[in-house]
Design an enzyme around this catalytic site. Structure first.
Site, PDB file in Angstrom:
ATOM      1  N   CYS A 259       0.831  -1.211   0.000  1.00 47.40           N
ATOM      2  CA  CYS A 259       0.000   0.000   0.000  1.00 47.40           C
ATOM      3  C   CYS A 259       0.862   1.256   0.000  1.00 47.40           C
ATOM      4  O   CYS A 259       0.525   2.248  -0.654  1.00 47.40           O
ATOM      5  CB  CYS A 259      -0.924   0.028   1.215  1.00 47.40           C
ATOM      6  SG  CYS A 259      -2.043  -1.371   1.260  1.00 47.40           S
TER       7      CYS A 259
ATOM      8  N   ARG B 268      -7.779  -4.243  -3.279  1.00 53.35           N
ATOM      9  CA  ARG B 268      -7.295  -3.079  -4.041  1.00 53.35           C
ATOM     10  C   ARG B 268      -8.257  -2.790  -5.190  1.00 53.35           C
ATOM     11  O   ARG B 268      -8.112  -3.350  -6.276  1.00 53.35           O
ATOM     12  CB  ARG B 268      -5.886  -3.365  -4.577  1.00 53.35           C
ATOM     13  CG  ARG B 268      -4.901  -3.682  -3.498  1.00 53.35           C
ATOM     14  CD  ARG B 268      -3.496  -3.908  -4.013  1.00 53.35           C
ATOM     15  NE  ARG B 268      -2.726  -4.560  -2.971  1.00 53.35           N
ATOM     16  CZ  ARG B 268      -2.229  -3.943  -1.900  1.00 53.35           C
ATOM     17  NH1 ARG B 268      -2.417  -2.651  -1.752  1.00 53.35           N
ATOM     18  NH2 ARG B 268      -1.571  -4.609  -0.987  1.00 53.35           N
TER      19      ARG B 268
END
Lengths: 217, 74
Positions: free
Chosen positions: A53, A130
């Site tokens: 991330c 995601r």
């Protein structure tokens, strides 16, 4: 396999109005309506202070100016708290020198995540996967991408999709596989026999056959 | 809040928005964004907060600064 889903979940679909939200973000309270008139990329990440991330946030920050040139705003989301988002953004800047210029939704209640189908229990019951939602200036969902927890997103592909969608809208054309700005585009196939006969004789078109013709813009 | 801090005072962005309203009179959110260079979504969100804090008022579909708002940026 463990049974974790008891009722079907309705997911947003392409061509539909993006679900409204009223969310707490690192830039204050934001509603979907606040973005009306701009394109918006709403994306989720699994958790703050995690390696993949962090690389993605830096990458999103790097393409932010390119998105702005295309009239696109960015909005991140995870189920972490506001304090966690603020601390993480500050940490990224301190350690890498990259300032996170876009807001991040603190979706502790999962209201936005669930409305957008961002939690995939087969991947994680507690984190968002995601996701990328490309929403146009009329707030219609134009593209949805889902990536698993282990795979960071490709920013150039996200930019390419925005370019393709905006080119399609502006010119009434479609874009072929691996298209990038400057490449030839596909003209819509004719829907009559007469149209098909005329199409293959059309000057300036590069045709494989009547149904597959390209032109330069 | 993007435009008001927890003490109820305008942030730097908030001051820019209030100054734009003071200097230009009745404005749309789009005009404020253009004048200040602040992103339109942040202007819309900030104006909403500042209406709640009575620093800004809505007149028809435009925005104006209130006396309370003027005092805070003087």
């Amino acid at each position: 396999m463990e049974e974790y889903q008891t009722k079907p979940i309705s997911l947003p679909r392409l061509g539909e109005k993006a679900p409204d939200f009223d969310a707490i973000t690192t830039h204050g309270k934001l509603k979907l309506d606040d973005f009306k008139g701009s394109w918006l990329i709403l994306f989720s990440h699994p958790a703050d202070f995690t390696p993949v991330c962090t690389t993605e946030f830096i990458a999103f920050a790097e393409i932010f100016p390119d998105l702005q040139k295309r009239g696109v705003e960015l909005l991140g989301l995870s189920v972490d708290s506001l304090s966690s988002h603020i601390a993480w953004a500050r940490n990224v800047e301190e350690k890498t020198g990259v300032k996170i210029p876009f807001p991040i939704i603190a979706d502790l209640s999962k209201e936005v995540s669930l409305a957008y189908g961002m939690v995939h229990p087969g991947q994680s019951k507690t984190e968002t996967v995601r996701c990328v939602f490309i929403i146009d200036d009329k707030q219609i969902i134009r593209t949805i991408l889902y990536y698993p927890l282990s795979t960071g997103r490709n920013m150039q592909e996200i930019l390419r999709i925005v370019d393709a969608l905006q080119t399609t809208d502006a010119n009434g054309v479609a874009t072929p596989a691996n298209w990038k700005p400057g490449d030839k585009v596909i003209v819509p196939a004719p829907n009559t026999q007469e149209g098909a006969e005329e199409r293959v004789k059309q000057p300036g078109y590069e045709c494989v056959d009547w149904y597959l013709c390209k032109k330069a813009l | 809040m993007p435009c008001i801090n927890p003490e109820g005072k305008p942030t730097e962005t908030g001051k820019k928005v209030l100054q734009a309203l003071r200097d230009n009179g009745l404005c749309s959110a789009e005009k404020v964004a253009e004048t200040t260079g602040v992103a339109l979504f942040r202007v819309r969100s900030g104006l909403r907060d500042m209406i709640e804090a009575e620093l800004v008022e809505m007149v028809a579909d435009k925005y104006d600064i209130t006396e309370k708002g003027i005092k805070l940026i003087e």
